[in-house]
Design a protein around this motif. Structure first.
Motif: not given
Length: 123
Positions: A13-14, A84, A86, A123
């Motif tokens: 994420p990110g 970004k 997600n 993640s």
């Protein structure tokens, strides 16, 4: 024309990814190019599109401000820069020919699709 997507992968994420949609057999210059995505168990979603001249671009609300579509007609390639990211962006991403408007995208009866590239955000 045949379309081939590339650039997918597994990211956190990110993070960012840039997808490419390359054409062979015909110049993409006169084609509007659309990006769709489909996550498991969900309907296909139109994400973004760009006109042949790049003067018209559209983004779905879910990606607006994070994704940028562009094209290089000399390289016969359309890009989707995704920032970004997600977990909700996890899907198979497809490019296709079609119709691009400033506020929507639409398929065409004779559209051409690529085989898709997997994007996984975890993640």
């Amino acid at each position: 024309a045949q379309l081939v997507e590339s650039g997918g992968g597994v990211v956190q994420p990110g993070d960012s990814l840039r997808l490419s949609c390359a054409a062979s057999g015909r110049s993409l210059r006169s084609y509007h190019i659309l990006w769709f995505r489909q996550a498991p168990g969900k309907e296909r979603e139109g994400v973004s599109c760009i006109s042949g001249t790049a003067l018209t671009r559209y983004y779905a609300d879910s990606v607006k401000g994070r994704f940028t579509i562009s094209r290089d007609n000399a390289l016969n390639t359309v890009y989707l820069q995704m920032n970004k990211l997600n977990p909700e962006d996890t899907a198979v991403y497809y490019c296709a020919t079609g119709q691009c408007f400033s506020d929507a995208l639409a398929r065409s009866p004779d559209d051409v699709w690529g085989q898709g590239t997997q994007v996984t955000v975890s993640s």
